[in-house]
Motif scaffolding. Structure first.
Motif, PDB file in Angstrom:
ATOM      1  N   PRO A  36       0.816  -1.217   0.000  1.00  0.00           N
ATOM      2  CA  PRO A  36       0.000   0.000   0.000  1.00  0.00           C
ATOM      3  C   PRO A  36       0.853   1.272   0.000  1.00  0.00           C
ATOM      4  O   PRO A  36       2.003   1.268   0.442  1.00  0.00           O
ATOM      5  CB  PRO A  36      -0.776  -0.118   1.316  1.00  0.00           C
ATOM      6  CG  PRO A  36       0.169  -0.868   2.223  1.00  0.00           C
ATOM      7  CD  PRO A  36       0.896  -1.831   1.340  1.00  0.00           C
ATOM      8  N   PHE A  37       0.268   2.353  -0.497  1.00  0.00           N
ATOM      9  CA  PHE A  37       0.882   3.680  -0.446  1.00  0.00           C
ATOM     10  C   PHE A  37      -0.161   4.681   0.029  1.00  0.00           C
ATOM     11  O   PHE A  37      -1.322   4.625  -0.368  1.00  0.00           O
ATOM     12  CB  PHE A  37       1.386   4.112  -1.826  1.00  0.00           C
ATOM     13  CG  PHE A  37       2.650   3.426  -2.261  1.00  0.00           C
ATOM     14  CD1 PHE A  37       3.888   3.924  -1.899  1.00  0.00           C
ATOM     15  CD2 PHE A  37       2.591   2.270  -3.029  1.00  0.00           C
ATOM     16  CE1 PHE A  37       5.050   3.291  -2.299  1.00  0.00           C
ATOM     17  CE2 PHE A  37       3.740   1.630  -3.436  1.00  0.00           C
ATOM     18  CZ  PHE A  37       4.990   2.140  -3.061  1.00  0.00           C
ATOM     19  N   GLY A  38       0.290   5.584   0.884  1.00  0.00           N
ATOM     20  CA  GLY A  38      -0.575   6.665   1.337  1.00  0.00           C
ATOM     21  C   GLY A  38       0.145   7.996   1.188  1.00  0.00           C
ATOM     22  O   GLY A  38       1.313   8.124   1.568  1.00  0.00           O
ATOM     23  N   TYR A  39      -0.543   8.977   0.583  1.00  0.00           N
ATOM     24  CA  TYR A  39       0.068  10.282   0.348  1.00  0.00           C
ATOM     25  C   TYR A  39      -0.765  11.358   1.038  1.00  0.00           C
ATOM     26  O   TYR A  39      -1.827  11.115   1.555  1.00  0.00           O
ATOM     27  CB  TYR A  39       0.156  10.576  -1.152  1.00  0.00           C
ATOM     28  CG  TYR A  39       0.785   9.460  -1.948  1.00  0.00           C
ATOM     29  CD1 TYR A  39       2.142   9.199  -1.870  1.00  0.00           C
ATOM     30  CD2 TYR A  39       0.000   8.654  -2.779  1.00  0.00           C
ATOM     31  CE1 TYR A  39       2.720   8.167  -2.599  1.00  0.00           C
ATOM     32  CE2 TYR A  39       0.565   7.623  -3.517  1.00  0.00           C
ATOM     33  CZ  TYR A  39       1.922   7.382  -3.416  1.00  0.00           C
ATOM     34  OH  TYR A  39       2.474   6.360  -4.139  1.00  0.00           O
ATOM     35  N   GLY A  40      -0.256  12.568   1.003  1.00  0.00           N
ATOM     36  CA  GLY A  40      -1.016  13.681   1.582  1.00  0.00           C
ATOM     37  C   GLY A  40      -0.152  14.762   2.179  1.00  0.00           C
ATOM     38  O   GLY A  40      -0.620  15.870   2.406  1.00  0.00           O
ATOM     39  N   ASP A  41       1.130  14.478   2.459  1.00  0.00           N
ATOM     40  CA  ASP A  41       2.017  15.469   3.078  1.00  0.00           C
ATOM     41  C   ASP A  41       3.273  15.664   2.242  1.00  0.00           C
ATOM     42  O   ASP A  41       3.581  14.868   1.343  1.00  0.00           O
ATOM     43  CB  ASP A  41       2.407  15.029   4.490  1.00  0.00           C
ATOM     44  CG  ASP A  41       1.219  15.019   5.446  1.00  0.00           C
ATOM     45  OD1 ASP A  41       0.230  15.710   5.155  1.00  0.00           O
ATOM     46  OD2 ASP A  41       1.269  14.294   6.453  1.00  0.00           O
ATOM     47  N   ASN A  42       3.988  16.730   2.569  1.00  0.00           N
ATOM     48  CA  ASN A  42       5.245  17.001   1.875  1.00  0.00           C
ATOM     49  C   ASN A  42       6.250  17.618   2.826  1.00  0.00           C
ATOM     50  O   ASN A  42       5.887  18.170   3.879  1.00  0.00           O
ATOM     51  CB  ASN A  42       5.009  17.938   0.688  1.00  0.00           C
ATOM     52  CG  ASN A  42       4.849  19.393   1.144  1.00  0.00           C
ATOM     53  OD1 ASN A  42       5.821  20.152   1.188  1.00  0.00           O
ATOM     54  ND2 ASN A  42       3.624  19.790   1.490  1.00  0.00           N
ATOM     55  N   TYR A  43       7.518  17.526   2.461  1.00  0.00           N
ATOM     56  CA  TYR A  43       8.579  18.236   3.164  1.00  0.00           C
ATOM     57  C   TYR A  43       9.334  19.067   2.140  1.00  0.00           C
ATOM     58  O   TYR A  43       9.959  18.526   1.232  1.00  0.00           O
ATOM     59  CB  TYR A  43       9.541  17.261   3.859  1.00  0.00           C
ATOM     60  CG  TYR A  43      10.770  17.940   4.433  1.00  0.00           C
ATOM     61  CD1 TYR A  43      10.660  18.831   5.501  1.00  0.00           C
ATOM     62  CD2 TYR A  43      12.031  17.710   3.897  1.00  0.00           C
ATOM     63  CE1 TYR A  43      11.774  19.473   6.011  1.00  0.00           C
ATOM     64  CE2 TYR A  43      13.157  18.327   4.416  1.00  0.00           C
ATOM     65  CZ  TYR A  43      13.019  19.217   5.470  1.00  0.00           C
ATOM     66  OH  TYR A  43      14.127  19.857   5.973  1.00  0.00           O
ATOM     67  N   ARG A  44       9.188  20.387   2.237  1.00  0.00           N
ATOM     68  CA  ARG A  44       9.826  21.323   1.309  1.00  0.00           C
ATOM     69  C   ARG A  44       9.485  21.002  -0.142  1.00  0.00           C
ATOM     70  O   ARG A  44      10.299  21.118  -1.050  1.00  0.00           O
ATOM     71  CB  ARG A  44      11.346  21.337   1.524  1.00  0.00           C
ATOM     72  CG  ARG A  44      11.760  21.908   2.874  1.00  0.00           C
ATOM     73  CD  ARG A  44      13.232  21.735   3.168  1.00  0.00           C
ATOM     74  NE  ARG A  44      14.085  22.316   2.126  1.00  0.00           N
ATOM     75  CZ  ARG A  44      15.417  22.342   2.190  1.00  0.00           C
ATOM     76  NH1 ARG A  44      16.038  21.822   3.253  1.00  0.00           N
ATOM     77  NH2 ARG A  44      16.122  22.872   1.219  1.00  0.00           N
ATOM     78  N   GLY A  45       8.240  20.567  -0.347  1.00  0.00           N
ATOM     79  CA  GLY A  45       7.777  20.262  -1.693  1.00  0.00           C
ATOM     80  C   GLY A  45       8.019  18.836  -2.134  1.00  0.00           C
ATOM     81  O   GLY A  45       7.524  18.430  -3.196  1.00  0.00           O
ATOM     82  N   PHE A  46       8.752  18.056  -1.356  1.00  0.00           N
ATOM     83  CA  PHE A  46       9.004  16.652  -1.688  1.00  0.00           C
ATOM     84  C   PHE A  46       7.933  15.791  -1.030  1.00  0.00           C
ATOM     85  O   PHE A  46       7.659  15.928   0.165  1.00  0.00           O
ATOM     86  CB  PHE A  46      10.392  16.225  -1.208  1.00  0.00           C
ATOM     87  CG  PHE A  46      11.511  16.944  -1.906  1.00  0.00           C
ATOM     88  CD1 PHE A  46      11.939  16.544  -3.153  1.00  0.00           C
ATOM     89  CD2 PHE A  46      12.125  18.030  -1.301  1.00  0.00           C
ATOM     90  CE1 PHE A  46      12.972  17.204  -3.790  1.00  0.00           C
ATOM     91  CE2 PHE A  46      13.159  18.703  -1.926  1.00  0.00           C
ATOM     92  CZ  PHE A  46      13.584  18.295  -3.182  1.00  0.00           C
ATOM     93  N   ARG A  47       7.365  14.878  -1.787  1.00  0.00           N
ATOM     94  CA  ARG A  47       6.213  14.120  -1.309  1.00  0.00           C
ATOM     95  C   ARG A  47       6.606  13.065  -0.289  1.00  0.00           C
ATOM     96  O   ARG A  47       7.632  12.393  -0.421  1.00  0.00           O
ATOM     97  CB  ARG A  47       5.497  13.465  -2.497  1.00  0.00           C
ATOM     98  CG  ARG A  47       4.203  12.774  -2.102  1.00  0.00           C
ATOM     99  CD  ARG A  47       3.349  12.456  -3.311  1.00  0.00           C
ATOM    100  NE  ARG A  47       2.883  13.667  -3.975  1.00  0.00           N
ATOM    101  CZ  ARG A  47       1.909  13.667  -4.905  1.00  0.00           C
ATOM    102  NH1 ARG A  47       1.321  12.539  -5.248  1.00  0.00           N
ATOM    103  NH2 ARG A  47       1.545  14.793  -5.466  1.00  0.00           N
ATOM    104  N   LEU A  48       5.754  12.926   0.725  1.00  0.00           N
ATOM    105  CA  LEU A  48       5.894  11.884   1.737  1.00  0.00           C
ATOM    106  C   LEU A  48       5.029  10.704   1.310  1.00  0.00           C
ATOM    107  O   LEU A  48       3.834  10.863   1.033  1.00  0.00           O
ATOM    108  CB  LEU A  48       5.438  12.409   3.095  1.00  0.00           C
ATOM    109  CG  LEU A  48       5.625  11.495   4.305  1.00  0.00           C
ATOM    110  CD1 LEU A  48       7.102  11.370   4.653  1.00  0.00           C
ATOM    111  CD2 LEU A  48       4.847  12.026   5.508  1.00  0.00           C
ATOM    112  N   ALA A  49       5.623   9.527   1.225  1.00  0.00           N
ATOM    113  CA  ALA A  49       4.896   8.326   0.812  1.00  0.00           C
ATOM    114  C   ALA A  49       4.884   7.330   1.958  1.00  0.00           C
ATOM    115  O   ALA A  49       5.919   6.790   2.347  1.00  0.00           O
ATOM    116  CB  ALA A  49       5.547   7.699  -0.424  1.00  0.00           C
TER     117      ALA A  49
END
Length: 394
Positions: free
Chosen positions: A100-113
């Motif tokens: 599974p993968f869940g997204y929704g956040d970022n750090y300095r524009g880089f996606r958190l997976a």
């Protein structure tokens, strides 16, 4: 004086004309090479990025958006599906692996997976082996431990042991308040030459905990990487979920093929442009060799007046034309590859899609045609120079 020395002296005697001739050939060849490399590089880059994702599952909606989300880490994430769907996939006899993968956040524009640690054992195929390899540290074991992609680590300066906080959404909004929880970097990945070089991998429970109380569905999953047990089983999975009301199952490679089919007119236009540029290169070589020969009429007349034979005149003019054409072709090929590398670098910085294109068959055919044309175009004015009366050019 030998013919080679005489040719070199003639070229150096008129450096501006020789330089202009080389630059004209170089510019046209560079444009043609760049067009060919871009056409090949974009297709191979997208296909390589999608290779680790044989099948992707997600909520009902646009298949293109699902692939952009999961494979390329672009576009707005789709709505979530329940984690129970992941468990059903794992219980499916046609599925060898479901991550599974869940997204929704970022750090300095880089996606958190958000995902699960089984991803570090995932093998694309027996020849390729594991998809993800650690360059430093270890895989995450508990929530709020993070493994950083190679390019992201390079661009942000994050190191093993560092901590950071993420912001909600896909891009960082200036002045926005981040999540209270901090992530600790426990590992850095080796380059995978794809979008996941520019992301953070963490336990999916971190995503659930960070969004608890934000209206998000409990244990929601944005996408699922599915590795089928075989080719027939892959088709079976697609058939099983074709009419599903809960989620959709797609082949990213098929989506990319459909994308290029939709872009068929653009690809044809690119081919027409490529043919046009190559034709322009041939015309420029013809004009350049003729112009260079015309500029040497006075020199040819002097050589004939002092006893030079027709064969010597033809050799000298032919070798000068070929030398200028070959130098321009070599410089143009190098410049075309250099321009492609620069564009590929800029695209990699923005999307992490790695455009790769070496020396292609089309490029080899083009260069062979160019050299053959240069041979003909160099011989014609060289032979024509001997038919002129020496007195007319003195």
């Amino acid at each position: 004086m030998s013919i080679i020395k005489l040719v070199r002296r003639n070229i150096m005697f008129k450096p501006l004309q020789s330089l202009i001739a080389c630059l004209a050939v170089m510019a046209s060849i560079a444009m043609a090479v760049l067009v060919l490399l871009m056409a090949d590089g974009v297709h191979s880059g997208l296909s390589t990025a999608a290779e680790p994702f044989p099948i992707v599952a997600g909520s009902k909606g646009s298949p293109n958006q699902l692939v952009l989300n999961t494979v390329f880490l672009k576009d707005t994430p789709m709505s979530n599906i329940s984690y129970e769907e992941v468990e059903k996939l794992r219980a499916n006899k046609n599925v060898a692996l479901a991550i599974p993968f869940g997204y929704g956040d970022n750090y300095r524009g880089f996606r958190l997976a958000g995902t699960e640690k089984e991803i570090f054992d995932y093998e694309i195929n027996p020849k390729r082996g594991k998809w993800l390899h650690l360059a430093e540290g270890r895989a995450f074991e508990t929530p709020f431990e993070a493994v950083v992609g190679a390019r992201m680590a390079q661009m942000t300066g994050l190191k093993v042991g560092d901590t950071f906080q993420t912001s909600h959404g896909m891009v960082q909004v200036p002045g926005s308040k981040g999540h209270a929880q901090s992530y600790k970097v426990v590992g850095i990945l080796q380059p995978v030459n794809g979008p996941y070089d520019q992301c953070v991998l963490t336990d999916i429970k971190s995503i659930w905990a960070a969004h608890a109380g934000h209206g998000a569905a409990a244990q929601g999953v944005t996408g699922v990487l599915i590795k089928p047990a075989g080719y027939a089983q892959a088709l079976a999975v697609l058939s099983q979920y074709r009419n599903s009301k809960e989620m959709q199952v797609v082949f990213p490679s098929q989506i990319i093929i459909e994308l290029f089919a939709v872009m068929g007119d653009a690809e044809k236009l690119l081919q027409i442009i490529s043919c046009g540029v190559i034709s322009l290169a041939l015309v420029i070589i013809a004009c350049t060799t003729y112009w260079a020969a015309a500029m040497r009429r006075h020199d040819n007349a002097i050589m004939r007046a002092i006893g030079a034979g027709q064969k010597q005149i033809i050799k000298i003019n032919f070798m000068q034309g070929m030398l200028l054409s070959c130098i321009g072709t070599l410089l143009g090929t190098a410049a075309g590859h250099g321009a492609f590398s620069a564009l590929a670098y800029l695209l990699r910085q923005k999307t992490a899609v790695n455009l790769t294109a070496g020396f292609t068959v089309q490029e080899g055919v083009m260069l062979a045609v160019v050299i053959l044309a240069a041979t003909v175009f160099s011989f014609i004015p060289a032979a024509a120079a001997c038919r002129r009366q020496a007195a007319d050019d003195l």
